[in-house]
Scaffold this active site. Structure first.
Site, PDB file in Angstrom:
ATOM      1  N   HIS A   1       1.057  -1.133   0.059  1.00 57.16           N
ATOM      2  CA  HIS A   1       0.006   0.063  -0.054  1.00 57.16           C
ATOM      3  C   HIS A   1       0.816   1.392   0.149  1.00 57.16           C
ATOM      4  CE1 HIS A   1       0.248  -0.734   4.557  1.00 57.16           C
ATOM      5  NE2 HIS A   1       0.382   0.800   4.640  1.00 57.16           N
TER       6      HIS A   1
ATOM      7  N   HIS B   1       3.723   7.453   3.342  1.00 51.16           N
ATOM      8  CA  HIS B   1       4.599   6.206   3.257  1.00 51.16           C
ATOM      9  C   HIS B   1       4.394   5.320   2.170  1.00 51.16           C
ATOM     10  CE1 HIS B   1       1.401   4.742   5.881  1.00 51.16           C
ATOM     11  NE2 HIS B   1       1.926   3.487   5.617  1.00 51.16           N
TER      12      HIS B   1
ATOM     13  N   GLU C   1       7.605   1.485   5.146  1.00 53.44           N
ATOM     14  CA  GLU C   1       6.859   0.360   6.000  1.00 53.44           C
ATOM     15  C   GLU C   1       7.124  -1.098   5.553  1.00 53.44           C
ATOM     16  OE1 GLU C   1       2.449   0.945   6.555  1.00 53.44           O
ATOM     17  OE2 GLU C   1       2.661  -1.198   7.385  1.00 53.44           O
TER      18      GLU C   1
HETATM   19  C1  LIG Z   1       0.899   0.750  11.442  1.00 54.36           C
HETATM   20  C2  LIG Z   1      -0.596   1.075  10.857  1.00 54.36           C
HETATM   21  C3  LIG Z   1      -0.738   1.381   9.650  1.00 54.36           C
HETATM   22  C4  LIG Z   1      -0.046   0.287   8.681  1.00 54.36           C
HETATM   23  O1  LIG Z   1      -0.021   0.551   7.337  1.00 54.36           O
HETATM   24  O2  LIG Z   1      -0.374  -0.753   9.229  1.00 54.36           O
HETATM   25  C5  LIG Z   1       0.160   2.811   9.239  1.00 54.36           C
HETATM   26  O3  LIG Z   1       0.895   2.606   8.199  1.00 54.36           O
HETATM   27  S1  LIG Z   1      -0.073   3.646  10.358  1.00 54.36           S
HETATM   28  C6  LIG Z   1       1.226   5.259   9.601  1.00 54.36           C
HETATM   29  C7  LIG Z   1       1.576   6.163  10.521  1.00 54.36           C
HETATM   30  N1  LIG Z   1       2.326   5.699  11.557  1.00 54.36           N
HETATM   31  C8  LIG Z   1       3.877   6.007  11.396  1.00 54.36           C
HETATM   32  O4  LIG Z   1       4.184   6.681  10.354  1.00 54.36           O
HETATM   33  C9  LIG Z   1       4.897   5.534  12.208  1.00 54.36           C
HETATM   34  C10 LIG Z   1       6.146   5.762  11.728  1.00 54.36           C
HETATM   35  N2  LIG Z   1       6.511   7.172  11.832  1.00 54.36           N
HETATM   36  C11 LIG Z   1       7.014   7.823  12.713  1.00 54.36           C
HETATM   37  O5  LIG Z   1       7.704   7.469  13.671  1.00 54.36           O
HETATM   38  C12 LIG Z   1       7.258   9.243  12.572  1.00 54.36           C
HETATM   39  O6  LIG Z   1       5.988   9.776  11.558  1.00 54.36           O
HETATM   40  C13 LIG Z   1       8.461   9.885  11.937  1.00 54.36           C
HETATM   41  C14 LIG Z   1       9.790   9.505  12.942  1.00 54.36           C
HETATM   42  C15 LIG Z   1       8.921   9.232  10.491  1.00 54.36           C
HETATM   43  C16 LIG Z   1       8.367  11.320  11.699  1.00 54.36           C
HETATM   44  O7  LIG Z   1       8.122  11.981  12.781  1.00 54.36           O
HETATM   45  P1  LIG Z   1       7.840  13.732  13.146  1.00 54.36           P
HETATM   46  O8  LIG Z   1       7.413  14.190  11.954  1.00 54.36           O
HETATM   47  O9  LIG Z   1       7.171  13.898  14.349  1.00 54.36           O
HETATM   48  O10 LIG Z   1       9.282  13.996  13.438  1.00 54.36           O
HETATM   49  P2  LIG Z   1      10.157  15.189  12.704  1.00 54.36           P
HETATM   50  O11 LIG Z   1       9.410  16.206  12.626  1.00 54.36           O
HETATM   51  O12 LIG Z   1      11.464  15.215  13.582  1.00 54.36           O
HETATM   52  O13 LIG Z   1      10.821  14.330  11.466  1.00 54.36           O
HETATM   53  C17 LIG Z   1      12.088  13.954  11.312  1.00 54.36           C
HETATM   54  C18 LIG Z   1      12.559  14.251   9.756  1.00 54.36           C
HETATM   55  O14 LIG Z   1      11.641  13.387   8.991  1.00 54.36           O
HETATM   56  C19 LIG Z   1      10.878  14.165   8.133  1.00 54.36           C
HETATM   57  N3  LIG Z   1       9.600  13.292   7.913  1.00 54.36           N
HETATM   58  C20 LIG Z   1       8.748  13.179   8.874  1.00 54.36           C
HETATM   59  N4  LIG Z   1       7.702  12.328   8.280  1.00 54.36           N
HETATM   60  C21 LIG Z   1       8.103  12.059   7.111  1.00 54.36           C
HETATM   61  C22 LIG Z   1       7.493  11.404   5.947  1.00 54.36           C
HETATM   62  N5  LIG Z   1       6.226  10.872   6.090  1.00 54.36           N
HETATM   63  N6  LIG Z   1       8.088  11.049   4.920  1.00 54.36           N
HETATM   64  C23 LIG Z   1       9.262  11.628   4.677  1.00 54.36           C
HETATM   65  N7  LIG Z   1       9.993  12.486   5.648  1.00 54.36           N
HETATM   66  C24 LIG Z   1       9.272  12.614   6.931  1.00 54.36           C
HETATM   67  C25 LIG Z   1      10.648  15.284   8.625  1.00 54.36           C
HETATM   68  O15 LIG Z   1      10.505  16.288   7.755  1.00 54.36           O
HETATM   69  C26 LIG Z   1      12.217  15.496   9.357  1.00 54.36           C
HETATM   70  O16 LIG Z   1      12.850  16.050   8.297  1.00 54.36           O
HETATM   71  P3  LIG Z   1      13.689  17.504   8.427  1.00 54.36           P
HETATM   72  O17 LIG Z   1      14.431  17.719   7.411  1.00 54.36           O
HETATM   73  O18 LIG Z   1      14.664  17.070   9.721  1.00 54.36           O
HETATM   74  O19 LIG Z   1      12.706  18.424   8.844  1.00 54.36           O
HETATM   75 CO   LIG Z   2       0.911   1.830   6.207  1.00 55.87          CO
END
Ligand SMILES: CC[C@H](C(=O)O)C(=O)SCCNC(=O)CCNC(=O)[C@H](O)C(C)(C)COP(=O)(O)OP(=O)(O)OC[C@H]1O[C@@H](n2cnc3c(N)ncnc32)[C@H](O)[C@@H]1OP(=O)(O)O
Ligand SMILES: [Co+2]
Length: 149
Positions: A8, A87, A136
Site C-alpha cells: 500500500h 509512506h 513500512e
Molecule cells: C501501522 C498502521 C498502519 C499500517 O500500514 O499498518 C500505518 O501505516 S500507520 C502510519 C502512521 N505511523 C507511522 O508513520 C509510524 C512511523 N512514523 C514515525 O515514527 C514518525 O512519523 C517519524 C519519526 C517518521 C516522523 O515523525 P515527526 O514528523 O514527528 O518527526 P520530525 O518532524 O522530527 O521528522 C524527522 C524528519 O523526517 C521528516 N519526515 C517526517 N515524516 C516524513 C515522511 N512521512 N516522509 C518523509 N520524511 C518525513 C521530517 O520532515 C524531518 O525531516 P527534517 O529534514 O529534519 O525536517
Molecule cells: Co501503512
C-alpha cells in the site's frame, strides 16, 4: 533481501471522510473499506482498493487520519495541511529476517515490530535512512487475504 510486493501507499489526510469522497467521486474508486481506529498506532484508517490482476485487488491506498495531536502523523500534517503521500509499504516473507537485514544495513527502525492495519506484523524505517521515503515493511498475510476487515 528481495524487494516484495508494494502492499500500500500510505496517504495522510486531515479528514478521512473527505478523502473517501475524493477517491469515490473524483477517482471512481469502487471498493473502500469502512474506516476503523487503530488506537495503538494513533490513526483512523481505511483502504481504497485499486484493480489488480485476475480479480484480486492491486496496491491499496491506505488513508490515515490522526486520532490526536500525539499521533505519529500529526507532525507531517502540521507541515502538509492538505495531507498527501506519507509512506510506502512493501511486503516480505519473514518480518524477523527483514528486521535483521535492515539493522545490519544500519537503518533506523522506528519502534518495535507490531501488528499493523492488515493484522500482520509491520515495522517502519526512518525516512532519513531510506532516501527520504518513510518505509513500512509488512509480513505478507499468510492466508493471502489482504483485507483486515
Ligand atoms: C501501522 C498502521 C498502519 C499500517 O500500514 O499498518 C500505518 O501505516 S500507520 C502510519 C502512521 N505511523 C507511522 O508513520 C509510524 C512511523 N512514523 C514515525 O515514527 C514518525 O512519523 C517519524 C519519526 C517518521 C516522523 O515523525 P515527526 O514528523 O514527528 O518527526 P520530525 O518532524 O522530527 O521528522 C524527522 C524528519 O523526517 C521528516 N519526515 C517526517 N515524516 C516524513 C515522511 N512521512 N516522509 C518523509 N520524511 C518525513 C521530517 O520532515 C524531518 O525531516 P527534517 O529534514 O529534519 O525536517
Ligand atoms: Co501503512
Amino acid at each position: 533481501m528481495k524487494l516484495g510486493r508494494l502492499n500500500h501507499i500510505g496517504v495522510a489526510t486531515p479528514s478521512i471522510a473527505d478523502s473517501i469522497g475524493h477517491y469515490r467521486e473524483t477517482m471512481g474508486a469502487v471498493k473502500v473499506t469502512e474506516p476503523f481506529d487503530l488506537e495503538a498506532q494513533g490513526v483512523k484508517v481505511c483502504f481504497v482498493d485499486t484493480p489488480g490482476e485476475n480479480g484480486t485487488h492491486g496496491t491499496q491506498i491506505e488513508l490515515i487520519e490522526p486520532l490526536s495531536d500525539a499521533s505519529p502523523i500529526a507532525g507531517f500534517l502540521a507541515k502538509n495541511p492538505l495531507g498527501g503521500q506519507h509512506h510506502v509499504c512493501f511486503e516480505v516473507e519473514d518480518i524477523a529476517e527483514a528486521r535483521e537485514w535492515f539493522e545490519e544495513q544500519g537503518k533506523r527502525i522506528l519502534g518495535p515490530t507490531r501488528i499493523g492495519a492488515h493484522g500482520t506484523p509491520i515495522f517502519f524505517l526512518h525516512p532519513k535512512d531510506m532516501m527520504g521515503q518513510l518505509t513500512e515493511i509488512m509480513e505478507t498475510p499468510k492466508e493471502g487475504a489482504h483485507w483486515s476487515n
